[in-house]
Design a protein around this motif. Structure first.
Motif, PDB file in Angstrom:
ATOM      1  N   LYS A 254       8.946  13.868  37.608  1.00 54.71           N
ATOM      2  CA  LYS A 254       9.984  13.023  37.026  1.00 54.71           C
ATOM      3  C   LYS A 254       9.411  12.199  35.873  1.00 54.71           C
ATOM      4  O   LYS A 254       8.203  11.990  35.762  1.00 54.71           O
ATOM      5  CB  LYS A 254      10.542  12.058  38.087  1.00 54.71           C
ATOM      6  CG  LYS A 254      10.941  12.690  39.409  1.00 54.71           C
ATOM      7  CD  LYS A 254      12.251  13.408  39.303  1.00 54.71           C
ATOM      8  CE  LYS A 254      12.711  13.894  40.678  1.00 54.71           C
ATOM      9  NZ  LYS A 254      13.976  14.630  40.620  1.00 54.71           N
ATOM     10  N   ASP A 255      10.294  11.713  35.004  1.00 54.13           N
ATOM     11  CA  ASP A 255       9.913  10.730  33.997  1.00 54.13           C
ATOM     12  C   ASP A 255      10.324   9.376  34.550  1.00 54.13           C
ATOM     13  O   ASP A 255      11.497   9.005  34.515  1.00 54.13           O
ATOM     14  CB  ASP A 255      10.623  11.020  32.675  1.00 54.13           C
ATOM     15  CG  ASP A 255      10.233  10.028  31.572  1.00 54.13           C
ATOM     16  OD1 ASP A 255       9.177   9.386  31.714  1.00 54.13           O
ATOM     17  OD2 ASP A 255      10.993   9.899  30.598  1.00 54.13           O
ATOM     18  N   ALA A 256       9.367   8.647  35.116  1.00 55.59           N
ATOM     19  CA  ALA A 256       9.709   7.452  35.888  1.00 55.59           C
ATOM     20  C   ALA A 256       8.581   6.430  35.815  1.00 55.59           C
ATOM     21  O   ALA A 256       7.472   6.714  35.347  1.00 55.59           O
ATOM     22  CB  ALA A 256       9.968   7.831  37.349  1.00 55.59           C
TER      23      ALA A 256
ATOM     24  N   ASN B 293       3.044   9.487  34.725  1.00 56.16           N
ATOM     25  CA  ASN B 293       3.895   8.296  34.743  1.00 56.16           C
ATOM     26  C   ASN B 293       3.071   7.010  34.779  1.00 56.16           C
ATOM     27  O   ASN B 293       1.976   6.975  35.347  1.00 56.16           O
ATOM     28  CB  ASN B 293       4.823   8.330  35.960  1.00 56.16           C
ATOM     29  CG  ASN B 293       5.896   9.396  35.842  1.00 56.16           C
ATOM     30  OD1 ASN B 293       6.482   9.559  34.787  1.00 56.16           O
ATOM     31  ND2 ASN B 293       6.137  10.131  36.923  1.00 56.16           N
TER      32      ASN B 293
ATOM     33  N   ARG C  60       9.889   0.066  32.819  1.00 55.18           N
ATOM     34  CA  ARG C  60      10.614   1.297  33.163  1.00 55.18           C
ATOM     35  C   ARG C  60      11.311   1.917  31.960  1.00 55.18           C
ATOM     36  O   ARG C  60      11.494   3.122  31.896  1.00 55.18           O
ATOM     37  CB  ARG C  60      11.603   1.036  34.288  1.00 55.18           C
ATOM     38  CG  ARG C  60      12.871   0.296  33.920  1.00 55.18           C
ATOM     39  CD  ARG C  60      13.724   0.066  35.152  1.00 55.18           C
ATOM     40  NE  ARG C  60      14.988  -0.600  34.839  1.00 55.18           N
ATOM     41  CZ  ARG C  60      16.124   0.041  34.594  1.00 55.18           C
ATOM     42  NH1 ARG C  60      16.167   1.357  34.611  1.00 55.18           N
ATOM     43  NH2 ARG C  60      17.225  -0.633  34.327  1.00 55.18           N
ATOM     44  N   LYS C  61      11.710   1.087  30.985  1.00 52.81           N
ATOM     45  CA  LYS C  61      12.306   1.588  29.736  1.00 52.81           C
ATOM     46  C   LYS C  61      13.467   2.545  30.008  1.00 52.81           C
ATOM     47  O   LYS C  61      13.538   3.653  29.482  1.00 52.81           O
ATOM     48  CB  LYS C  61      11.233   2.265  28.880  1.00 52.81           C
ATOM     49  CG  LYS C  61      10.105   1.328  28.490  1.00 52.81           C
ATOM     50  CD  LYS C  61       8.973   2.043  27.787  1.00 52.81           C
ATOM     51  CE  LYS C  61       7.833   1.074  27.481  1.00 52.81           C
ATOM     52  NZ  LYS C  61       6.637   1.756  26.934  1.00 52.81           N
TER      53      LYS C  61
ATOM     54  N   ARG D 213      14.156   4.141  32.772  1.00 55.37           N
ATOM     55  CA  ARG D 213      13.851   5.252  33.686  1.00 55.37           C
ATOM     56  C   ARG D 213      14.062   4.843  35.142  1.00 55.37           C
ATOM     57  O   ARG D 213      14.171   3.664  35.465  1.00 55.37           O
ATOM     58  CB  ARG D 213      12.395   5.703  33.493  1.00 55.37           C
ATOM     59  CG  ARG D 213      12.069   6.202  32.096  1.00 55.37           C
ATOM     60  CD  ARG D 213      10.577   6.500  31.960  1.00 55.37           C
ATOM     61  NE  ARG D 213       9.769   5.291  32.006  1.00 55.37           N
ATOM     62  CZ  ARG D 213       8.435   5.281  32.059  1.00 55.37           C
ATOM     63  NH1 ARG D 213       7.771   6.424  32.077  1.00 55.37           N
ATOM     64  NH2 ARG D 213       7.780   4.135  32.093  1.00 55.37           N
ATOM     65  N   ASP D 214      14.060   5.851  36.028  1.00 58.56           N
ATOM     66  CA  ASP D 214      14.057   5.576  37.461  1.00 58.56           C
ATOM     67  C   ASP D 214      12.748   4.903  37.860  1.00 58.56           C
ATOM     68  O   ASP D 214      11.729   5.020  37.166  1.00 58.56           O
ATOM     69  CB  ASP D 214      14.200   6.875  38.262  1.00 58.56           C
ATOM     70  CG  ASP D 214      15.604   7.459  38.194  1.00 58.56           C
ATOM     71  OD1 ASP D 214      16.555   6.696  37.946  1.00 58.56           O
ATOM     72  OD2 ASP D 214      15.741   8.682  38.390  1.00 58.56           O
TER      73      ASP D 214
ATOM     74  N   CYS E   4      20.301   4.975  36.369  1.00 63.16           N
ATOM     75  CA  CYS E   4      18.964   4.928  36.956  1.00 63.16           C
ATOM     76  C   CYS E   4      18.981   4.294  38.335  1.00 63.16           C
ATOM     77  O   CYS E   4      19.816   3.430  38.634  1.00 63.16           O
ATOM     78  CB  CYS E   4      18.009   4.143  36.047  1.00 63.16           C
ATOM     79  SG  CYS E   4      17.832   4.879  34.406  1.00 63.16           S
TER      80      CYS E   4
END
Length: 368
Positions: free
Chosen positions: A68-70, A96, A157-158, A160-161, A212
């Motif tokens: 994930k991208d998190a 990440n 987190r920008k 993200r999740d 998110c």
């Protein structure tokens, strides 16, 4: 039927097998907030019910985070830093960013400088192969530092999740309940919290915004922690509940300290020196001569040397000896994973530390 997940531990609800994860009676499905029978017993009776999940099951649940991208929020128990560390965390997080959070900071003596502690966390993390983007201290139970942590999470987190990870019993669910209280719509915390290891069974997601989520993940079980070898009543005794009051002993060579009957420290060689105990205020420390220690343990374990209680005695592995040489002019901590540590001052010397087979014992540069 649409799948319903337990609001307490995240596992899918089922009504067929009372011994399997996620069981709830059919009548419970009519409630606005559905929790499984295991979480109900934990919440209302502080009873733990074993479930048929293996360590591999927990690992599989976490394995997808690296894809994930998190933002990954890694929580450690600052009272048991090495014991609550996740070996090989990089396999789960991939590329990440990781925000490292030290929980239970309220248990440490107020004399400990927070900046020094955070610098120590950064350095130790680096030695363990992880470079966090930031380090933060909290007390999830008391809510200290949670507002500031929420701001850091939002910054890093920008959009993200967020995945909150850690080993069992570090306070992940307690922290997320604090977040729910401050920023969610629930009037009360719902994620199941207890002092028993392995409470969260599956991913629990909390919406952060329209796109998110924040995920509470199951705790990875570190079997080298003392918590996995004691009965629930003894676990309450050895788990600190408020600020540790260090106990100072002036120890001569050929003397022994017993920490209840769960662990032991022999001072074999060196000069008279201070041994400072950082363990639960409810744990009794007993001093004796080294030549009498074996007989004392054999004849009074579970009685004068308590804990263990009778149930812990049935499950407790035999004590294993770990011998260490102490370095000159260096303040050293002798760490018993999940129990606490002993700080030793002075020049050189030799000690032998005993802990149940499987419980880690290690040396580190003094934390306090």
């Amino acid at each position: 039927m649409e799948e319903i997940n337990c609001a307490g531990c995240g596992v899918a609800i089922q009504t067929e097998d009372p011994k399997a994860p996620g069981y709830a009676p059919k009548s419970a499905l009519d409630r606005e907030m559905v929790i499984c029978q295991r979480c109900f017993k934990l919440k209302h009776y502080n009873q733990i019910q074993d479930v048929a999940l293996t360590d591999d099951d927990f690992v599989k649940i976490l394995d997808g985070i690296g894809q994930k991208d998190a933002l990954v929020v890694k929580i450690v128990d600052i009272f048991d830093f090495n014991g609550s560390w996740l070996p090989g965390l990089h396999r789960f997080v991939g590329k990440n960013d990781v925000l490292l959070v030290g929980n239970k900071a309220d248990l440490l003596p107020k004399s400990l400088n927070p900046n020094r502690l955070m610098n120590w966390m950064r350095q130790t993390s680096k030695e363990l192969g992880l470079r966090p983007v930031d380090v933060h201290l909290i007390s999830a139970k008391k809510g200290h530092g949670v507002d500031e942590l929420a701001e850091k999470i939002d910054y890093y987190r920008k959009g993200r999740d967020v995945y909150v990870v850690g080993c069992t019993n570090v306070g992940k669910s307690t922290l997320i309940n604090q977040v729910i209280k401050r920023f969610g719509e629930e009037e009360e915390a719902v994620i199941t919290v207890s002092h028993f290891p392995g409470t969260t069974l599956d991913l629990i997601d909390i919406p952060l915004d329209d796109n998110c989520n924040l995920y509470d993940t199951p705790g990875i079980i570190n079997h080298h922690q003392m918590a996995h070898y004691v009965d629930g009543r003894d676990l309450k005794l050895i788990t600190p509940k408020k600020e540790i009051k260090p106990q100072v002993f002036q120890i001569h060579p050929q003397q022994t300290l017993f920490f209840g009957g769960l662990a032991r420290l022999d001072y074999m060689e060196g000069n008279k020196r201070s041994f400072v105990i950082y363990m639960s205020n409810d744990l009794k420390v007993h001093r004796t001569k080294l030549d009498k220690a074996d007989d004392l343990y054999a004849n009074h374990n579970g009685e004068l040397l308590s804990p263990p209680n009778e149930k812990t005695l049935e499950m407790l592995p035999p004590l294993v000896r770990h011998e260490f040489s102490l370095r000159d002019n260096m303040k050293t901590d002798i760490v018993f994973s999940g129990l606490g540590w002993v700080a030793v001052h002075g020049k050189g010397g030799r000690v032998a530390a005993y802990a149940p087979k499987g419980v880690a014992v290690s040396l580190r540069e003094a934390l306090v």
